[in-house]
Scaffold this motif. Structure first.
Motif, mmCIF file in Angstrom:
data_model
loop_
_atom_site.group_PDB
_atom_site.id
_atom_site.type_symbol
_atom_site.label_atom_id
_atom_site.label_comp_id
_atom_site.label_asym_id
_atom_site.label_seq_id
_atom_site.Cartn_x
_atom_site.Cartn_y
_atom_site.Cartn_z
ATOM 1 N N THR A 135 -12.874 -0.979 -10.729
ATOM 2 C CA THR A 135 -12.617 -2.181 -9.903
ATOM 3 C C THR A 135 -11.134 -2.442 -9.684
ATOM 4 O OG1 THR A 135 -14.309 -3.074 -11.357
ATOM 5 C CG2 THR A 135 -13.542 -4.505 -9.584
ATOM 6 N N VAL A 136 -10.371 -2.384 -10.772
ATOM 7 C CA VAL A 136 -8.960 -2.742 -10.674
ATOM 8 C C VAL A 136 -8.181 -1.732 -9.819
ATOM 9 C CG1 VAL A 136 -6.852 -3.210 -11.957
ATOM 10 C CG2 VAL A 136 -9.038 -4.077 -12.799
ATOM 11 N N ALA A 149 1.203 4.027 -11.542
ATOM 12 C CA ALA A 149 0.719 5.211 -10.832
ATOM 13 C C ALA A 149 1.177 5.186 -9.372
ATOM 14 C CB ALA A 149 -0.800 5.268 -10.916
ATOM 15 N N LYS A 150 1.205 3.980 -8.782
ATOM 16 C CA LYS A 150 1.603 3.908 -7.371
ATOM 17 C C LYS A 150 3.057 4.299 -7.180
ATOM 18 C CE LYS A 150 0.015 0.254 -5.030
ATOM 19 N NZ LYS A 150 -0.356 -1.180 -4.901
ATOM 20 N N ILE A 199 -13.948 1.493 -22.097
ATOM 21 C CA ILE A 199 -12.579 1.088 -22.400
ATOM 22 C C ILE A 199 -12.063 1.664 -23.735
ATOM 23 C CG2 ILE A 199 -11.118 -0.917 -22.942
ATOM 24 C CD1 ILE A 199 -13.060 -2.303 -20.709
ATOM 25 N N THR A 248 -8.964 -2.137 -6.188
ATOM 26 C CA THR A 248 -8.386 -3.336 -5.586
ATOM 27 C C THR A 248 -6.901 -3.146 -5.291
ATOM 28 O OG1 THR A 248 -9.918 -4.603 -6.915
ATOM 29 C CG2 THR A 248 -8.166 -5.833 -5.852
ATOM 30 N N VAL A 249 -6.175 -2.537 -6.235
ATOM 31 C CA VAL A 249 -4.738 -2.418 -6.024
ATOM 32 C C VAL A 249 -4.364 -1.206 -5.171
ATOM 33 C CG1 VAL A 249 -4.190 -3.651 -8.151
ATOM 34 C CG2 VAL A 249 -4.230 -1.158 -8.157
ATOM 35 N N GLY A 250 -5.358 -0.371 -4.819
ATOM 36 C CA GLY A 250 -5.088 0.710 -3.884
ATOM 37 C C GLY A 250 -4.620 2.005 -4.513
ATOM 38 N N TYR A 293 -6.044 9.274 -11.545
ATOM 39 C CA TYR A 293 -6.017 8.074 -12.381
ATOM 40 C C TYR A 293 -7.368 7.906 -13.060
ATOM 41 C CZ TYR A 293 -5.039 3.176 -13.483
ATOM 42 O OH TYR A 293 -4.836 1.982 -14.122
ATOM 43 N N PHE A 294 -7.343 7.837 -14.398
ATOM 44 C CA PHE A 294 -8.592 7.697 -15.173
ATOM 45 C C PHE A 294 -8.690 6.289 -15.741
ATOM 46 C CE2 PHE A 294 -7.394 12.137 -15.595
ATOM 47 C CZ PHE A 294 -8.583 12.845 -15.568
ATOM 48 N N PRO A 295 -9.383 5.375 -15.097
ATOM 49 C CA PRO A 295 -9.583 4.068 -15.699
ATOM 50 C C PRO A 295 -10.969 4.028 -16.340
ATOM 51 C CG PRO A 295 -10.244 3.995 -13.426
ATOM 52 C CD PRO A 295 -9.965 5.442 -13.738
ATOM 53 N N ALA A 296 -11.210 3.000 -17.164
ATOM 54 C CA ALA A 296 -12.575 2.793 -17.630
ATOM 55 C C ALA A 296 -13.347 2.027 -16.558
ATOM 56 C CB ALA A 296 -12.565 2.022 -18.936
ATOM 57 N N ILE A 297 -12.648 1.168 -15.828
ATOM 58 C CA ILE A 297 -13.282 0.325 -14.804
ATOM 59 C C ILE A 297 -12.633 0.627 -13.459
ATOM 60 C CG2 ILE A 297 -13.864 -2.066 -14.225
ATOM 61 C CD1 ILE A 297 -12.588 -2.830 -16.959
ATOM 62 N N LEU A 329 -3.079 10.393 -15.207
ATOM 63 C CA LEU A 329 -2.686 9.134 -15.840
ATOM 64 C C LEU A 329 -3.932 8.460 -16.400
ATOM 65 C CD1 LEU A 329 -0.114 6.625 -14.406
ATOM 66 C CD2 LEU A 329 -2.080 5.860 -15.686
ATOM 67 N N ARG A 383 0.849 -1.183 0.000
ATOM 68 C CA ARG A 383 0.000 0.000 0.000
ATOM 69 C C ARG A 383 0.886 1.235 0.000
ATOM 70 N NH1 ARG A 383 -4.490 -1.518 -2.055
ATOM 71 N NH2 ARG A 383 -5.593 -3.104 -0.903
ATOM 72 N N SER A 401 -4.967 5.896 -5.287
ATOM 73 C CA SER A 401 -5.586 6.811 -4.322
ATOM 74 C C SER A 401 -6.668 7.737 -4.901
ATOM 75 C CB SER A 401 -4.528 7.624 -3.594
ATOM 76 O OG SER A 401 -3.604 8.156 -4.496
ATOM 77 N N ARG A 402 -6.446 8.305 -6.091
ATOM 78 C CA ARG A 402 -7.441 9.249 -6.633
ATOM 79 C C ARG A 402 -7.931 8.732 -7.983
ATOM 80 N NH1 ARG A 402 -3.429 12.146 -3.984
ATOM 81 N NH2 ARG A 402 -4.155 13.717 -2.499
#
Lengths: 350, 80
Positions: B20-21, B2-3, B36, B24-26, B14-18, A347, A216, B28-29
């Motif tokens: 969930t991922v 990103a981490k 997608i 799960t991986v933590g 962070y701009f994902p389409a989903i 990102l 984390r 932050s924003r």
């Protein structure tokens, strides 16, 4: 002989034989009997188990309309009155893996079904689903199909007979993070001393309490003064100049690259394209701003809402990237950004 | 990726389409995008409205970047 155990099998559009990325929006479908890898799975099950139906959905459709898709799939699954649900295997495909995990969790919780799937241990679906289902570790690519199916079939048959399974490292599934009590011939103190002696002798031993590996990263502090801050754009969507001058790979990328965007007001489709090989890039090749919002950031820069946009765009391809490699790219890019005095990053990922 | 950038103290929107991922991986924003094949756009909209949609996502990112967070946080875009 007893009736064969009834099994429903879930696949994505690719393994269901409907199509590749261009069919990512394929709606929920179903058919009686095994389909695609289900044929080999049926062979592995033998006479004891029968794939009574196969259900599928396009990977993009699944995630974009998740609630509807999951409830439609659950309805189709329930109608077949199965004893077990098998999903995948999804190998290292992230969207497929998370789809198997989400559907599997829903089937376990709402239909009380045992669920078996297969994934590469680094697939994000593993974290999402391991507590609710039995995930057989597989190779990263579909070449691992032959090795995965017999293990999945064996677990499915045992669960279908109502047997409970032993620990994952013995039975061949990834640990679910749950423990079951049992009586051992030796008490804890004896086992502990044996472990300690083995360790002192430099011999292998197996801990009974593996420590969780948490990676984390504490969230970075916020930017105090955006109108004076330098922002950078980073993307894993493979946006490169036409002709891909650096030969960035469309999957398992071995590098990250950066391209000068200083003085550019827009990313023209005649100048930029995408080499990402993990989804249908037609929409972002029509307008690269659909993944790298340079147009809007220039507006915000002119309006004084942000200080300035860093002169380089950082690019790689995140398609089936091994985690260790992505971490290295991240460290290298972070170092570059820090040296350049960048205070915040946007990102974009797919 | 990103981490690792966050690890050196640079906040990442962070701009994902989903979501969930990254949840799960933590990450932050998190600002969830559209889909997608076009995370920050919507080909079904006329160009001006598509750009307004993208701007709403980026504005949400600016808000996220100036907000203190304790752990993974989703910033839903404010869509009029």
């Amino acid at each position: 002989m007893a009736e064969p155990i009834r099994i429903v099998h879930y696949l994505n559009q690719f393994f269901a034989g409907i199509g590749g990325e261009e069919k990512g929006d394929e709606p929920v479908g179903h058919r009686g009997g095994p389909v695609g890898p289900g044929l080999a799975l049926q062979e592995a099950l033998g006479a004891e188990g029968r794939i009574v139906a196969t259900v599928w959905c396009g990977d993009n459709r699944f995630h974009e309309m998740r609630e509807t898709v999951v409830s439609d799939l659950l309805r189709l699954i329930e109608a077949e009155a199965p004893a077990v649900l098998i999903a995948g295997p999804a190998f290292n495909a992230g969207r497929y893996g998370t789809a198997c995990a989400i559907l599997g969790s829903a089937a376990a919780q709402k239909l009380d079904l045992p669920v078996v799937t297969g994934m590469f241990p680094e697939n994000p679906g593993v974290e999402a689903g391991r507590r609710d289902m039995y995930i057989v570790p597989t190779a990263a690519a579909a070449t691992g199909m032959r090795a995965a199916l017999p293990v999945m079939a064996r677990l499915a048959l045992r669960l279908g007979r109502g047997e409970s399974l032993g620990p994952g490292d013995i039975e061949g599934y990834l640990p679910r993070g749950s423990r079951r009590n049992f009586f051992d011939a030796e008490v804890g103190a004896e086992r502990m001393v044996a472990m300690l002696l083995a360790r002192l002798r430099g011999e292998p031993f197996r801990t009974e309490l593996p420590l969780p590996r948490f990676d984390r990263v504490p969230p970075a502090p916020p930017v105090r003064d955006l109108p004076r801050a330098r922002l950078a754009l980073v993307t894993e969507a493979g946006i490169v100049p036409q002709g891909n001058p650096d030969g960035l790979e469309s999957w398992r990328a071995t590098k990250w690259v950066k391209y000068r965007i200083a003085g550019l007001d827009a990313l023209a489709p005649e100048q930029f394209t995408s080499v990402h090989g993990g989804f249908d890039t037609a929409r972002i090749r029509q307008d690269p701003h659909r993944i790298v919002p340079l147009d809007v950031l220039r507006e915000l820069e002119r309006e004084g809402r942000i200080g300035r946009l860093h002169e380089d765009l950082y690019v790689t391809v995140g398609n089936v990237a091994p985690v260790a490699r992505a971490e290295r790219f991240g460290r290298e890019i972070a170092e570059d950004l820090r040296k350049a005095g960048v205070q915040a990053v946007l990102l974009t990922a797919t | 990726m990103a981490k690792e950038i966050e690890r050196v103290g640079i906040p990442v929107a962070y701009f994902p389409a989903i979501p969930t991922v990254p949840l799960t991986v933590g990450q932050s924003r998190i600002i969830p995008g559209k889909a997608i094949p076009h995370v920050l756009g919507d080909p079904h909209l006329p160009p001006d409205r598509e750009k307004a949609y993208r701007r709403a996502l980026v504005e949400q990112a600016l808000k996220a970047l100036s907000t203190e967070v304790a752990g993974p946080t989703v910033f839903k875009p404010d869509l009029a």
